[in-house]
Motif scaffolding. Structure first.
Motif, PDB file in Angstrom:
ATOM      1  N   GLY A 154     -39.867  21.135 -10.428  1.00 32.95           N
ATOM      2  CA  GLY A 154     -40.568  22.191 -11.165  1.00 32.95           C
ATOM      3  C   GLY A 154     -41.404  23.086 -10.272  1.00 32.95           C
ATOM      4  N   VAL A 155     -41.802  22.588  -9.089  1.00 29.50           N
ATOM      5  CA  VAL A 155     -42.639  23.427  -8.223  1.00 29.50           C
ATOM      6  C   VAL A 155     -41.806  24.579  -7.667  1.00 29.50           C
ATOM      7  CG1 VAL A 155     -43.974  23.505  -6.079  1.00 29.50           C
ATOM      8  CG2 VAL A 155     -44.343  21.651  -7.701  1.00 29.50           C
ATOM      9  N   ILE A 156     -40.661  24.276  -7.058  1.00 26.20           N
ATOM     10  CA  ILE A 156     -39.759  25.389  -6.746  1.00 26.20           C
ATOM     11  C   ILE A 156     -38.731  25.458  -7.866  1.00 26.20           C
ATOM     12  CG2 ILE A 156     -40.135  25.397  -4.251  1.00 26.20           C
ATOM     13  CD1 ILE A 156     -37.535  24.022  -3.846  1.00 26.20           C
ATOM     14  N   SER A 157     -38.205  26.662  -8.114  1.00 32.17           N
ATOM     15  CA  SER A 157     -37.431  26.847  -9.344  1.00 32.17           C
ATOM     16  C   SER A 157     -36.162  25.994  -9.370  1.00 32.17           C
ATOM     17  CB  SER A 157     -37.089  28.322  -9.532  1.00 32.17           C
ATOM     18  OG  SER A 157     -36.521  28.818  -8.352  1.00 32.17           O
ATOM     19  N   ASP A 158     -35.537  25.719  -8.219  1.00 35.77           N
ATOM     20  CA  ASP A 158     -34.310  24.923  -8.220  1.00 35.77           C
ATOM     21  C   ASP A 158     -34.483  23.741  -7.266  1.00 35.77           C
ATOM     22  OD1 ASP A 158     -31.828  23.862  -8.119  1.00 35.77           O
ATOM     23  OD2 ASP A 158     -30.786  25.716  -7.559  1.00 35.77           O
ATOM     24  N   ILE A 159     -34.787  22.580  -7.837  1.00 36.76           N
ATOM     25  CA  ILE A 159     -35.048  21.400  -7.002  1.00 36.76           C
ATOM     26  C   ILE A 159     -33.793  21.017  -6.208  1.00 36.76           C
ATOM     27  CG2 ILE A 159     -34.518  19.686  -8.813  1.00 36.76           C
ATOM     28  CD1 ILE A 159     -37.333  19.363  -6.187  1.00 36.76           C
ATOM     29  N   GLY A 160     -32.618  21.421  -6.730  1.00 34.58           N
ATOM     30  CA  GLY A 160     -31.361  21.152  -6.016  1.00 34.58           C
ATOM     31  C   GLY A 160     -31.371  21.795  -4.638  1.00 34.58           C
ATOM     32  N   SER A 161     -32.047  22.925  -4.523  1.00 38.47           N
ATOM     33  CA  SER A 161     -32.130  23.612  -3.246  1.00 38.47           C
ATOM     34  C   SER A 161     -32.929  22.762  -2.256  1.00 38.47           C
ATOM     35  CB  SER A 161     -32.797  24.979  -3.450  1.00 38.47           C
ATOM     36  OG  SER A 161     -33.096  25.561  -2.222  1.00 38.47           O
ATOM     37  N   ALA A 162     -34.069  22.248  -2.684  1.00 36.92           N
ATOM     38  CA  ALA A 162     -34.886  21.403  -1.793  1.00 36.92           C
ATOM     39  C   ALA A 162     -34.139  20.125  -1.438  1.00 36.92           C
ATOM     40  CB  ALA A 162     -36.215  21.070  -2.463  1.00 36.92           C
ATOM     41  N   ASN A 163     -33.418  19.569  -2.418  1.00 30.91           N
ATOM     42  CA  ASN A 163     -32.738  18.297  -2.185  1.00 30.91           C
ATOM     43  C   ASN A 163     -31.551  18.415  -1.238  1.00 30.91           C
ATOM     44  OD1 ASN A 163     -34.515  16.960  -3.792  1.00 30.91           O
ATOM     45  ND2 ASN A 163     -33.237  17.024  -5.629  1.00 30.91           N
ATOM     46  N   SER A 164     -31.082  19.654  -1.017  1.00 25.96           N
ATOM     47  CA  SER A 164     -29.935  19.816  -0.116  1.00 25.96           C
ATOM     48  C   SER A 164     -30.356  20.405   1.227  1.00 25.96           C
ATOM     49  CB  SER A 164     -28.874  20.703  -0.791  1.00 25.96           C
ATOM     50  OG  SER A 164     -29.424  21.982  -1.054  1.00 25.96           O
ATOM     51  N   ASP A 165     -31.657  20.455   1.488  1.00 24.61           N
ATOM     52  CA  ASP A 165     -32.133  20.973   2.774  1.00 24.61           C
ATOM     53  C   ASP A 165     -31.937  19.942   3.888  1.00 24.61           C
ATOM     54  OD1 ASP A 165     -32.922  23.539   2.059  1.00 24.61           O
ATOM     55  OD2 ASP A 165     -34.891  22.891   1.359  1.00 24.61           O
ATOM     56  N   SER A 166     -32.157  20.409   5.108  1.00 24.51           N
ATOM     57  CA  SER A 166     -32.034  19.540   6.288  1.00 24.51           C
ATOM     58  C   SER A 166     -32.830  18.248   6.103  1.00 24.51           C
ATOM     59  CB  SER A 166     -32.581  20.251   7.528  1.00 24.51           C
ATOM     60  OG  SER A 166     -31.751  21.314   7.895  1.00 24.51           O
ATOM     61  N   PHE A 167     -32.309  17.176   6.674  1.00 23.36           N
ATOM     62  CA  PHE A 167     -32.922  15.844   6.753  1.00 23.36           C
ATOM     63  C   PHE A 167     -32.813  15.045   5.467  1.00 23.36           C
ATOM     64  CE2 PHE A 167     -35.579  18.737   9.415  1.00 23.36           C
ATOM     65  CZ  PHE A 167     -34.986  18.409  10.616  1.00 23.36           C
ATOM     66  N   GLU A 168     -32.518  15.702   4.327  1.00 22.10           N
ATOM     67  CA  GLU A 168     -32.458  14.962   3.065  1.00 22.10           C
ATOM     68  C   GLU A 168     -31.320  13.935   3.099  1.00 22.10           C
ATOM     69  OE1 GLU A 168     -34.353  14.535   0.560  1.00 22.10           O
ATOM     70  OE2 GLU A 168     -35.865  15.993   1.137  1.00 22.10           O
ATOM     71  N   ASN A 169     -30.183  14.316   3.717  1.00 21.04           N
ATOM     72  CA  ASN A 169     -29.091  13.332   3.857  1.00 21.04           C
ATOM     73  C   ASN A 169     -28.938  12.901   5.315  1.00 21.04           C
ATOM     74  OD1 ASN A 169     -27.991  15.514   5.039  1.00 21.04           O
ATOM     75  ND2 ASN A 169     -26.158  15.652   3.782  1.00 21.04           N
ATOM     76  N   GLY A 170     -29.961  13.146   6.093  1.00 27.48           N
ATOM     77  CA  GLY A 170     -29.948  12.709   7.497  1.00 27.48           C
ATOM     78  C   GLY A 170     -29.360  13.742   8.442  1.00 27.48           C
ATOM     79  N   LEU A 171     -28.837  14.861   7.901  1.00 22.64           N
ATOM     80  CA  LEU A 171     -28.203  15.887   8.742  1.00 22.64           C
ATOM     81  C   LEU A 171     -28.977  17.199   8.663  1.00 22.64           C
ATOM     82  CD1 LEU A 171     -24.501  15.338   7.583  1.00 22.64           C
ATOM     83  CD2 LEU A 171     -25.524  14.512   9.717  1.00 22.64           C
ATOM     84  N   LEU A 172     -28.639  18.142   9.558  1.00 21.54           N
ATOM     85  CA  LEU A 172     -29.160  19.506   9.422  1.00 21.54           C
ATOM     86  C   LEU A 172     -28.372  20.197   8.315  1.00 21.54           C
ATOM     87  CD1 LEU A 172     -29.443  20.567  13.188  1.00 21.54           C
ATOM     88  CD2 LEU A 172     -31.276  19.770  11.677  1.00 21.54           C
ATOM     89  N   ASP A 173     -28.995  21.130   7.649  1.00 19.40           N
ATOM     90  CA  ASP A 173     -28.308  21.884   6.588  1.00 19.40           C
ATOM     91  C   ASP A 173     -27.293  22.840   7.224  1.00 19.40           C
ATOM     92  OD1 ASP A 173     -27.734  22.809   4.067  1.00 19.40           O
ATOM     93  OD2 ASP A 173     -29.689  23.765   3.716  1.00 19.40           O
ATOM     94  N   CYS A 174     -26.327  23.281   6.426  1.00 18.91           N
ATOM     95  CA  CYS A 174     -25.337  24.249   6.927  1.00 18.91           C
ATOM     96  C   CYS A 174     -25.961  25.645   6.993  1.00 18.91           C
ATOM     97  CB  CYS A 174     -24.124  24.275   5.994  1.00 18.91           C
ATOM     98  SG  CYS A 174     -24.542  24.820   4.338  1.00 18.91           S
ATOM     99  N   ASP A 175     -25.242  26.610   7.560  1.00 22.09           N
ATOM    100  CA  ASP A 175     -25.689  28.008   7.544  1.00 22.09           C
ATOM    101  C   ASP A 175     -25.442  28.614   6.167  1.00 22.09           C
ATOM    102  OD1 ASP A 175     -26.615  28.155  10.094  1.00 22.09           O
ATOM    103  OD2 ASP A 175     -24.818  29.109  10.930  1.00 22.09           O
ATOM    104  N   TYR A 176     -26.251  29.618   5.814  1.00 19.30           N
ATOM    105  CA  TYR A 176     -26.061  30.355   4.554  1.00 19.30           C
ATOM    106  C   TYR A 176     -25.935  31.834   4.856  1.00 19.30           C
ATOM    107  CZ  TYR A 176     -27.269  26.010   2.325  1.00 19.30           C
ATOM    108  OH  TYR A 176     -27.261  24.701   1.921  1.00 19.30           O
TER     109      TYR A 176
END
Ligand SMILES: C[S@@+](CC[C@H](N)C(=O)[O-])C[C@H]1O[C@@H](n2cnc3c(N)ncnc32)[C@H](O)[C@@H]1O
Length: 227
Positions: A154-176
């Motif tokens: 709820g703090v950022i509008s799409d928590i899915g965005s925060a959950n897919s950022d770097s380090f969440e799955n142990g890797l760096l995020d991809c380019d956008y």
């Protein structure tokens, strides 16, 4: 989540609290963030928060009494009192995740040579921003609060965005990429404008893996050791 930040320089922190993502969390009643002036817990006419070090030498030391009194006034059974310090556990996303389960964080911000060593009797943990020295703990309190609070749904509008950022799955995020599709001869990867969701997902996974292997091989090693 409730956050109290105790500092001798409240203006340093209030500007950031009032203008960052935390303002949105506060307006949605997901966060209660208060910035306190350490000098409110002094008892002398000059509202002194520092003094020269016993044993001599360069620099001033922050006095223990104002911090101890402030902690005593603000602490509840749910509080974790954090002192930013170069000697603390080095901060990373897993520490941010672990703090997310806490109800109340209290930060005490040191300056000069740091806070009188007896402060260790009043705090729960020390956290380091890394192997470099800042002038004060305020930036670290802000850094930790920002990284933890953005994970609160709820703090950022799409928590899915925060959950897919770097380090969440142990890797760096991809380019956008975003419009335009071509800028000064540089085109976005074709697959991203193909509309093929499966292919896009695969490209992102591959980009994330390749980037991590190239830039942060230590993260790949860590993941392999976990298995
Ligand atoms: C100039 S520093 C004191 C440094 C201390 N004398 C030392 O060498 O470890 C003043 C304050 O900034 C904060 N600080 C500086 N660097 C930090 C870091 N890397 N991580 C966390 N806090 C830091 C701490 O609150 C510290 O008390």
């Amino acid at each position: 989540m409730k956050i109290d930040i105790i500092t001798a320089l409240p203006e340093l922190v209030t500007g950031w609290v009032d203008n960052s993502i935390l303002r949105i969390g506060t307006s949605k009643n997901l966060l209660d963030i208060r910035v306190h002036d350490l000098r409110d817990w002094t008892s002398d006419k000059h509202r002194t928060v520092d003094d020269s070090p016993y044993g001599g030498g360069p620099g001033m030391v922050m006095k223990v009494e104002p911090f101890a009194k402030a902690i005593r006034d603000l602490r509840t059974k749910d509080s974790v009192v954090i002192m930013p310090s170069p000697e603390g556990d080095v901060y990373d996303q897993s520490v941010a995740r672990s703090l997310l389960t806490e109800k109340h964080l209290i930060f005490i911000c040191g300056h000069y040579k740091g806070i009188d060593g007896r402060i260790s009797n009043y705090i729960d943990r020390m956290i380091s921003a890394g192997d470099f020295i800042l002038t004060g703990g305020e930036l670290v309190a802000a850094m930790i609060s920002d990284s933890v609070c953005r994970l609160i749904p709820g703090v950022i509008s799409d928590i899915g965005s925060a959950n897919s950022d770097s380090f969440e799955n142990g890797l760096l995020d991809c380019d956008y990429f975003t419009r335009p599709p071509v800028f000064e001869d540089h085109a976005v990867p074709k697959v991203l404008i193909s509309g093929n969701h499966k292919a896009i997902e695969n490209w992102r996974k591959q980009d994330s893996l390749e980037k991590t292997a190239q830039k942060r091989p230590d993260l790949i090693k860590k993941l392999k050791n976990k298995k």
